[in-house]
Design a protein around this motif. Structure first.
Motif, PDB file in Angstrom:
ATOM      1  N   ASP A 168       5.343  18.338  -1.896  1.00  0.00           N
ATOM      2  CA  ASP A 168       3.993  18.705  -1.450  1.00  0.00           C
ATOM      3  C   ASP A 168       3.393  19.811  -2.300  1.00  0.00           C
ATOM      4  N   ASP A 169       4.262  20.639  -2.904  1.00  0.00           N
ATOM      5  CA  ASP A 169       3.787  21.775  -3.680  1.00  0.00           C
ATOM      6  C   ASP A 169       3.604  21.420  -5.160  1.00  0.00           C
ATOM      7  N   LEU A 170       3.765  20.168  -5.523  1.00  0.00           N
ATOM      8  CA  LEU A 170       3.680  19.775  -6.922  1.00  0.00           C
ATOM      9  C   LEU A 170       2.265  19.985  -7.453  1.00  0.00           C
ATOM     10  N   PRO A 171       2.091  20.657  -8.588  1.00  0.00           N
ATOM     11  CA  PRO A 171       0.758  20.786  -9.179  1.00  0.00           C
ATOM     12  C   PRO A 171       0.155  19.407  -9.445  1.00  0.00           C
ATOM     13  N   GLU A 172      -1.150  19.280  -9.210  1.00  0.00           N
ATOM     14  CA  GLU A 172      -1.866  18.024  -9.470  1.00  0.00           C
ATOM     15  C   GLU A 172      -1.378  16.881  -8.584  1.00  0.00           C
ATOM     16  N   ARG A 173      -0.792  17.208  -7.433  1.00  0.00           N
ATOM     17  CA  ARG A 173      -0.311  16.132  -6.565  1.00  0.00           C
ATOM     18  C   ARG A 173      -1.457  15.227  -6.128  1.00  0.00           C
ATOM     19  N   GLU A 174      -2.653  15.829  -5.933  1.00  0.00           N
ATOM     20  CA  GLU A 174      -3.798  15.021  -5.508  1.00  0.00           C
ATOM     21  C   GLU A 174      -4.135  13.949  -6.532  1.00  0.00           C
ATOM     22  N   THR A 175      -3.943  14.275  -7.804  1.00  0.00           N
ATOM     23  CA  THR A 175      -4.205  13.289  -8.857  1.00  0.00           C
ATOM     24  C   THR A 175      -3.255  12.109  -8.727  1.00  0.00           C
ATOM     25  N   PHE A 176      -2.006  12.397  -8.466  1.00  0.00           N
ATOM     26  CA  PHE A 176      -1.040  11.319  -8.269  1.00  0.00           C
ATOM     27  C   PHE A 176      -1.444  10.469  -7.064  1.00  0.00           C
ATOM     28  N   GLU A 177      -1.882  11.147  -5.979  1.00  0.00           N
ATOM     29  CA  GLU A 177      -2.295  10.398  -4.793  1.00  0.00           C
ATOM     30  C   GLU A 177      -3.509   9.525  -5.073  1.00  0.00           C
ATOM     31  N   SER A 178      -4.399  10.000  -5.952  1.00  0.00           N
ATOM     32  CA  SER A 178      -5.597   9.213  -6.254  1.00  0.00           C
ATOM     33  C   SER A 178      -5.265   7.895  -6.945  1.00  0.00           C
ATOM     34  N   LEU A 179      -4.092   7.819  -7.535  1.00  0.00           N
ATOM     35  CA  LEU A 179      -3.698   6.582  -8.206  1.00  0.00           C
ATOM     36  C   LEU A 179      -3.438   5.461  -7.207  1.00  0.00           C
ATOM     37  N   LEU A 180      -3.105   5.839  -5.972  1.00  0.00           N
ATOM     38  CA  LEU A 180      -2.877   4.806  -4.957  1.00  0.00           C
ATOM     39  C   LEU A 180      -4.161   4.021  -4.699  1.00  0.00           C
ATOM     40  N   ASP A 181      -5.285   4.711  -4.638  1.00  0.00           N
ATOM     41  CA  ASP A 181      -6.573   4.025  -4.453  1.00  0.00           C
ATOM     42  C   ASP A 181      -6.975   3.272  -5.713  1.00  0.00           C
ATOM     43  N   LEU A 182      -6.677   3.871  -6.880  1.00  0.00           N
ATOM     44  CA  LEU A 182      -7.046   3.227  -8.136  1.00  0.00           C
ATOM     45  C   LEU A 182      -6.375   1.863  -8.275  1.00  0.00           C
ATOM     46  N   PHE A 183      -5.104   1.796  -7.891  1.00  0.00           N
ATOM     47  CA  PHE A 183      -4.358   0.544  -8.062  1.00  0.00           C
ATOM     48  C   PHE A 183      -4.393  -0.346  -6.823  1.00  0.00           C
ATOM     49  N   LYS A 184      -5.143   0.090  -5.797  1.00  0.00           N
ATOM     50  CA  LYS A 184      -5.219  -0.718  -4.571  1.00  0.00           C
ATOM     51  C   LYS A 184      -6.316  -1.766  -4.719  1.00  0.00           C
ATOM     52  N   LYS A 185      -6.053  -2.795  -5.451  1.00  0.00           N
ATOM     53  CA  LYS A 185      -7.000  -3.890  -5.689  1.00  0.00           C
ATOM     54  C   LYS A 185      -6.208  -5.174  -5.909  1.00  0.00           C
ATOM     55  N   LYS A 186      -6.893  -6.278  -5.823  1.00  0.00           N
ATOM     56  CA  LYS A 186      -6.209  -7.569  -5.891  1.00  0.00           C
ATOM     57  C   LYS A 186      -5.741  -7.908  -7.296  1.00  0.00           C
TER      58      LYS A 186
END
Length: 377
Positions: A87-105
């Motif tokens: 949870d304390d990882l720097p730029e963790r939000e950026t990693f989380e944003s990849l889930l939405d980026l790749f959430k497509k058919k």
């Protein structure tokens, strides 16, 4: 004096400035790392590496009309990967944003390109670790350069101090009154040792060398253990050293007619031929020019005890004469004059004539400047 000359022709200020710049760069790089935390940055670097390995594993098969199973596996592995991040990882939000980026058919190469682009700030943060490592390396190199140059200046100081001392020598001093007794003793002890070496049994000769080992200022090399044991235990040890060396040249079959243990002799004597051939009186000589009084005085006391074991009265009398001269008040004056006469080159004489005081002062100042910088920076 090549190193000293190089030092004399250089300016230490540039090296001090380099060291200060390298120190400041290292401190800035350390501050940048500490702002985030070194362990957190290392975790971030590990996370970026893990994600890149995940991309490399799936990118080709999960894009376009690729393998559907690879697409599903990638989605699952990506979610698991992100959820496992600290949870304390720097730029963790950026990693989380990849889930939405790749959430497509359907995924494309541009999606992976965008993902990598989003992580550029994270890579910049990780770059602080590399910047710190580089800055620390440059700082170490700057220190090494400064230390090397300081050592060169120290060598220059030592060389110039020597020239200064020799330049003050009394070249009109009666050097012969010191040189003559030393040469008389050295010649006498060499001749006496040659006779001892030629006539004495090897057991006695090497026993003398072993005894001399208890006088460390005399300086004989230790007798090899196998050689000492051989001459002590075998009948051949009663032969002269020259005879043993001659035996060592014989074939085992021929040698069998002369000694009881031919192979042992060839191992012990033949295997230590270099040591035996180099065994001479040099550790017993004074040499010219002689050592300083405070050093030579104690060595001469040991030589008296050692030389007395094989030399005649004439050699001992010459040695006592030398010992007396070393204790005279004018010894250092005569010795310094002798060193100047014996050692000074034409180039060094010219330097003395032109004066070394300014060069000596400059070398001392330069060394001091670098030592101070190395201590403070």
């Amino acid at each position: 004096m090549p190193d000293a000359q190089a030092a004399r022709g250089s300016d230490p200020s540039g090296l001090v400035a380099e060291l200060e710049t390298a120190r400041d760069a290292r401190d800035d790089a350390r501050e940048a790392v500490d702002e985030i935390g070194e362990s957190r940055l290392r975790d971030l670097r590990e996370a970026l590496g893990g994600l890149e390995r995940l991309f490399d594993q799936y990118e080709a098969d999960a894009t376009g009309t690729g393998d559907f199973k690879s697409y599903i596996d990638f989605q699952d592995d990506l979610v698991a990967f992100v959820e496992d991040l600290d949870d304390d990882l720097p730029e963790r939000e950026t990693f989380e944003s990849l889930l939405d980026l790749f959430k497509k058919k359907r995924l494309s190469e541009s999606d992976f390109a965008e993902a990598r682009d989003r992580l550029s700030d994270a890579r910049d943060l990780v770059g602080r670790l590399d910047a710190l490592a580089d800055a620390e390396d440059e700082y170490r190199k700057a220190r090494a350069r400064a230390e090397e140059r300081a050592d060169e200046y120290a060598a220059e100081v030592e060389a110039l101090e020597r020239l200064q001392r020799l330049g003050d020598a009394d070249l009109d001093a009666p050097v012969g009154t010191l040189r003559d007794p030393i040469e008389r003793y050295d010649e006498g002890v060499r001749a006496a040792f040659r006779e001892f070496r030629e006539a004495a049994p090897a057991r006695e000769l090497l026993g003398f060398v072993e005894t001399a080992q208890s006088y460390p200022l005399v300086g004989f090399d230790p007798v090899p253990a196998d050689l000492a044991a051989f001459v002590e235990d075998r009948e051949a040890g009663t032969e002269s050293l020259a005879q043993l060396l001659e035996y060592a040249e014989y074939s085992p079959s021929k040698l069998d007619h002369y000694v009881a243990a031919p192979r042992a002799l060839k191992r012990a004597v033949g295997g230590n031929r270099t040591y035996l051939e180099r065994l001479d009186a040099e550790p017993l000589t004074v040499g010219w020019p002689p050592a300083p009084a405070e050093e030579l005085r104690y060595r001469l006391d040991e030589l008296v005890s050692v030389v007395d074991r094989f030399a005649d009265e004439d050699v001992l009398a010459a040695l006592h004469t030398v010992r007396g001269r070393v204790r005279d008040d004018d010894y250092e004056r005569l010795r310094t004059a002798g060193v100047a006469e014996h050692e000074l080159t034409d180039e060094e004489r010219e330097r003395i004539e032109s004066g070394v005081e300014e060069d000596l002062a400059a070398a001392r100042d330069a060394e001091r400047e670098l030592r101070d910088a190395l201590r403070d920076l």
